[in-house]
Write a protein that holds these residues in place. Sequence first.
Motif, PDB file in Angstrom:
ATOM      1  N   LEU A   1      -5.139   4.587  33.694  1.00  0.00           N
ATOM      2  CA  LEU A   1      -3.700   4.243  33.773  1.00  0.00           C
ATOM      3  C   LEU A   1      -3.080   4.299  32.324  1.00  0.00           C
ATOM      4  CD1 LEU A   1      -3.720   0.815  35.435  1.00  0.00           C
ATOM      5  CD2 LEU A   1      -2.797   2.866  36.425  1.00  0.00           C
ATOM      6  N   GLY A   2      -1.781   4.918  32.097  1.00  0.00           N
ATOM      7  CA  GLY A   2      -1.235   5.058  30.831  1.00  0.00           C
ATOM      8  C   GLY A   2      -0.235   6.108  31.103  1.00  0.00           C
ATOM      9  N   PRO A   3       0.289   6.691  29.753  1.00  0.00           N
ATOM     10  CA  PRO A   3      -0.111   6.198  28.543  1.00  0.00           C
ATOM     11  C   PRO A   3       0.333   4.897  28.127  1.00  0.00           C
ATOM     12  CG  PRO A   3       1.418   7.734  28.199  1.00  0.00           C
ATOM     13  CD  PRO A   3       1.283   7.815  29.586  1.00  0.00           C
ATOM     14  N   GLY A   4       1.620   4.544  28.948  1.00  0.00           N
ATOM     15  CA  GLY A   4       2.142   3.256  28.484  1.00  0.00           C
ATOM     16  C   GLY A   4       2.992   2.853  29.709  1.00  0.00           C
TER      17      GLY A   4
ATOM     18  N   PHE B   1       8.031  -4.696  37.284  1.00  0.00           N
ATOM     19  CA  PHE B   1       8.298  -4.827  35.766  1.00  0.00           C
ATOM     20  C   PHE B   1       8.420  -3.236  35.399  1.00  0.00           C
ATOM     21  CE2 PHE B   1       6.196  -4.594  31.437  1.00  0.00           C
ATOM     22  CZ  PHE B   1       7.199  -5.217  30.737  1.00  0.00           C
ATOM     23  N   GLY B   2       7.676  -2.266  35.868  1.00  0.00           N
ATOM     24  CA  GLY B   2       7.959  -1.042  35.273  1.00  0.00           C
ATOM     25  C   GLY B   2       6.755   0.023  35.998  1.00  0.00           C
ATOM     26  N   TYR B   3       6.584   1.114  35.266  1.00  0.00           N
ATOM     27  CA  TYR B   3       5.761   2.193  36.087  1.00  0.00           C
ATOM     28  C   TYR B   3       5.053   3.004  34.821  1.00  0.00           C
ATOM     29  CZ  TYR B   3       9.741   1.596  39.198  1.00  0.00           C
ATOM     30  OH  TYR B   3      10.516   1.387  40.264  1.00  0.00           O
ATOM     31  N   THR B   4       3.984   3.313  35.524  1.00  0.00           N
ATOM     32  CA  THR B   4       3.027   4.284  34.680  1.00  0.00           C
ATOM     33  C   THR B   4       2.406   5.172  35.440  1.00  0.00           C
ATOM     34  OG1 THR B   4       1.342   4.143  32.770  1.00  0.00           O
ATOM     35  CG2 THR B   4       1.047   2.652  34.857  1.00  0.00           C
ATOM     36  N   VAL B   5       1.581   5.996  34.678  1.00  0.00           N
ATOM     37  CA  VAL B   5       0.903   7.273  35.318  1.00  0.00           C
ATOM     38  C   VAL B   5      -0.495   6.488  35.766  1.00  0.00           C
ATOM     39  CG1 VAL B   5       0.265   9.626  35.331  1.00  0.00           C
ATOM     40  CG2 VAL B   5       2.078   8.606  33.759  1.00  0.00           C
TER      41      VAL B   5
ATOM     42  N   ILE C   1       7.946   9.309  32.220  1.00  0.00           N
ATOM     43  CA  ILE C   1       6.889   8.174  31.727  1.00  0.00           C
ATOM     44  C   ILE C   1       5.932   8.656  30.635  1.00  0.00           C
ATOM     45  CG2 ILE C   1       5.265   6.689  32.924  1.00  0.00           C
ATOM     46  CD1 ILE C   1       6.765   6.858  35.444  1.00  0.00           C
ATOM     47  N   GLY C   2       5.461   9.865  30.939  1.00  0.00           N
ATOM     48  CA  GLY C   2       4.442  10.232  29.887  1.00  0.00           C
ATOM     49  C   GLY C   2       3.363  11.189  30.522  1.00  0.00           C
ATOM     50  N   GLU C   3       2.188  11.224  29.789  1.00  0.00           N
ATOM     51  CA  GLU C   3       1.064  11.914  29.833  1.00  0.00           C
ATOM     52  C   GLU C   3      -0.120  11.265  29.760  1.00  0.00           C
ATOM     53  OE1 GLU C   3       2.680  16.451  28.234  1.00  0.00           O
ATOM     54  OE2 GLU C   3       1.022  15.565  27.278  1.00  0.00           O
ATOM     55  N   LEU C   4      -0.757  11.132  30.877  1.00  0.00           N
ATOM     56  CA  LEU C   4      -2.246  10.494  30.677  1.00  0.00           C
ATOM     57  C   LEU C   4      -3.511  11.360  30.791  1.00  0.00           C
ATOM     58  CD1 LEU C   4      -4.047   8.022  31.203  1.00  0.00           C
ATOM     59  CD2 LEU C   4      -3.516   8.524  33.829  1.00  0.00           C
ATOM     60  N   THR C   5      -4.318  11.421  29.718  1.00  0.00           N
ATOM     61  CA  THR C   5      -5.318  12.513  29.356  1.00  0.00           C
ATOM     62  C   THR C   5      -6.668  11.984  29.485  1.00  0.00           C
ATOM     63  OG1 THR C   5      -3.503  13.925  28.477  1.00  0.00           O
ATOM     64  CG2 THR C   5      -5.936  14.234  28.026  1.00  0.00           C
ATOM     65  N   ASN C   6      -7.501  12.141  30.117  1.00  0.00           N
ATOM     66  CA  ASN C   6      -8.891  11.686  30.108  1.00  0.00           C
ATOM     67  C   ASN C   6      -9.910  12.838  30.444  1.00  0.00           C
ATOM     68  OD1 ASN C   6      -6.949   9.564  31.941  1.00  0.00           O
ATOM     69  ND2 ASN C   6      -8.361   8.670  30.616  1.00  0.00           N
TER      70      ASN C   6
ATOM     71  N   LEU D   1     -14.163  18.045  39.994  1.00  0.00           N
ATOM     72  CA  LEU D   1     -14.216  17.599  38.399  1.00  0.00           C
ATOM     73  C   LEU D   1     -15.763  17.797  38.154  1.00  0.00           C
ATOM     74  CD1 LEU D   1     -11.819  14.609  38.219  1.00  0.00           C
ATOM     75  CD2 LEU D   1     -11.494  17.223  37.450  1.00  0.00           C
ATOM     76  N   LYS D   2     -15.924  18.372  36.722  1.00  0.00           N
ATOM     77  CA  LYS D   2     -17.122  18.534  36.164  1.00  0.00           C
ATOM     78  C   LYS D   2     -17.211  17.737  34.903  1.00  0.00           C
ATOM     79  CE  LYS D   2     -16.947  22.913  36.156  1.00  0.00           C
ATOM     80  NZ  LYS D   2     -15.601  22.968  36.314  1.00  0.00           N
ATOM     81  N   PRO D   3     -18.361  17.196  34.339  1.00  0.00           N
ATOM     82  CA  PRO D   3     -18.329  16.631  33.066  1.00  0.00           C
ATOM     83  C   PRO D   3     -18.026  17.888  32.121  1.00  0.00           C
ATOM     84  CG  PRO D   3     -20.404  16.334  34.291  1.00  0.00           C
ATOM     85  CD  PRO D   3     -19.820  17.052  35.047  1.00  0.00           C
ATOM     86  N   GLY D   4     -17.190  17.368  31.224  1.00  0.00           N
ATOM     87  CA  GLY D   4     -16.624  18.363  30.253  1.00  0.00           C
ATOM     88  C   GLY D   4     -15.111  18.715  30.530  1.00  0.00           C
ATOM     89  N   ASP D   5     -14.927  18.604  31.751  1.00  0.00           N
ATOM     90  CA  ASP D   5     -13.352  18.862  32.156  1.00  0.00           C
ATOM     91  C   ASP D   5     -12.396  17.953  31.483  1.00  0.00           C
ATOM     92  OD1 ASP D   5     -13.930  20.944  33.857  1.00  0.00           O
ATOM     93  OD2 ASP D   5     -13.971  19.638  35.660  1.00  0.00           O
ATOM     94  N   THR D   6     -11.106  18.222  31.219  1.00  0.00           N
ATOM     95  CA  THR D   6      -9.985  17.301  30.753  1.00  0.00           C
ATOM     96  C   THR D   6      -8.797  17.555  31.934  1.00  0.00           C
ATOM     97  OG1 THR D   6     -10.513  17.747  28.539  1.00  0.00           O
ATOM     98  CG2 THR D   6      -8.283  17.056  28.883  1.00  0.00           C
ATOM     99  N   VAL D   7      -8.471  16.121  32.410  1.00  0.00           N
ATOM    100  CA  VAL D   7      -7.497  15.914  33.314  1.00  0.00           C
ATOM    101  C   VAL D   7      -6.287  15.367  32.594  1.00  0.00           C
ATOM    102  CG1 VAL D   7      -7.069  14.852  35.486  1.00  0.00           C
ATOM    103  CG2 VAL D   7      -9.581  15.530  34.894  1.00  0.00           C
ATOM    104  N   LYS D   8      -5.195  16.094  32.554  1.00  0.00           N
ATOM    105  CA  LYS D   8      -3.810  15.486  32.219  1.00  0.00           C
ATOM    106  C   LYS D   8      -2.963  15.298  33.546  1.00  0.00           C
ATOM    107  CE  LYS D   8      -0.974  18.061  29.897  1.00  0.00           C
ATOM    108  NZ  LYS D   8      -0.169  18.919  28.778  1.00  0.00           N
ATOM    109  N   CYS D   9      -2.409  14.224  33.638  1.00  0.00           N
ATOM    110  CA  CYS D   9      -1.602  13.501  34.596  1.00  0.00           C
ATOM    111  C   CYS D   9      -0.200  13.385  33.985  1.00  0.00           C
ATOM    112  CB  CYS D   9      -1.963  12.577  35.376  1.00  0.00           C
ATOM    113  SG  CYS D   9      -3.694  12.761  36.193  1.00  0.00           S
ATOM    114  N   THR D  10       0.974  13.994  34.437  1.00  0.00           N
ATOM    115  CA  THR D  10       1.982  13.783  33.875  1.00  0.00           C
ATOM    116  C   THR D  10       3.048  13.435  34.953  1.00  0.00           C
ATOM    117  OG1 THR D  10       1.590  15.601  32.489  1.00  0.00           O
ATOM    118  CG2 THR D  10       3.816  15.083  32.509  1.00  0.00           C
ATOM    119  N   ILE D  11       3.965  12.396  34.761  1.00  0.00           N
ATOM    120  CA  ILE D  11       5.115  12.143  35.357  1.00  0.00           C
ATOM    121  C   ILE D  11       6.536  11.751  34.450  1.00  0.00           C
ATOM    122  CG2 ILE D  11       6.266  10.413  36.947  1.00  0.00           C
ATOM    123  CD1 ILE D  11       3.484   9.513  37.742  1.00  0.00           C
TER     124      ILE D  11
END
Length: 287
Positions: free
Chosen positions: A186-189, A153-157, A275-280, A262-272
Amino acid sequence: MSSLIRCCSRLTSSARPVFRWGVQNAKSVQLLPESLTIEKMHEMEWKDIIGATMHEVSIDDLEYQPLFDQPPDKILGIGLNYLDHLEEQNVPVEKYPQAPVVFNKFPSTIVCNHQSVIHPSATSQLDYEVELAVIIGKGGKNINESGALNHVFGYTVANDITARDWQKMNNRQWILAKSMDTFCPLGPGIRTKEFITNPHNLDIKCEVNGEVRQSSNTSNLLFKIPQLIAYISKLVTLKTGDIILTGTPGGVGAFRDPPMFLKPGDTVKCTIDGIGELTNSVIMEDS
């Protein structure tokens, strides 16, 4: 760049929240009828999906939801599937996997864009893994490679969060290492396959607190998406909404010198690319 998101309006006066898909653009979302599902949209062309949209709402008036109609039957991960990931582990070519290395994650691992990843107290080696995720639109068994992409159907990060100490030690508990709560952002869409002309030539990157940790291209996949779908479907029936995480490139925290977890307080950004950017952000588990 238009993509499909799953959302719920914050402005609803209904007695129950109404979850639906929407087409997200730069600053707004065009909502789709509640009756539209991945299975139904898989049979539609993009112009027909756009034609089915209803009223437009501001992104600020929506609450993002995980990217499924109902929890997926299967989330299947693929290990050791990037050439650069094999190289960083000093795996000799003659010992490369001869077939996909398949594991699974539980549906309870899924969180959406901007939701938090919980750092369990049970691990001291929380790791990131940016991955291209495949959303199955049409299920099947014994799918041929030649027609495998017709089932997509489609793809996401995705970010295949992993507790390395559980994966490598503690009797090598792969499922538990991969399936603690919130371990599958999973995301952003979802970008439908019409927009991804070649899923095997996409730049893929992971940043932690703005520092690039992983940077590669999906051309480095050892087993391509049609091979994965054909192999998996020989063994289990794929269903609509199932998710395949296709593997992670080199640069994971466990194999850096020194290791960087990873430690508490870290921000992880995954990009493809495309498709877009997934940030957590990472937060510590409540005691």
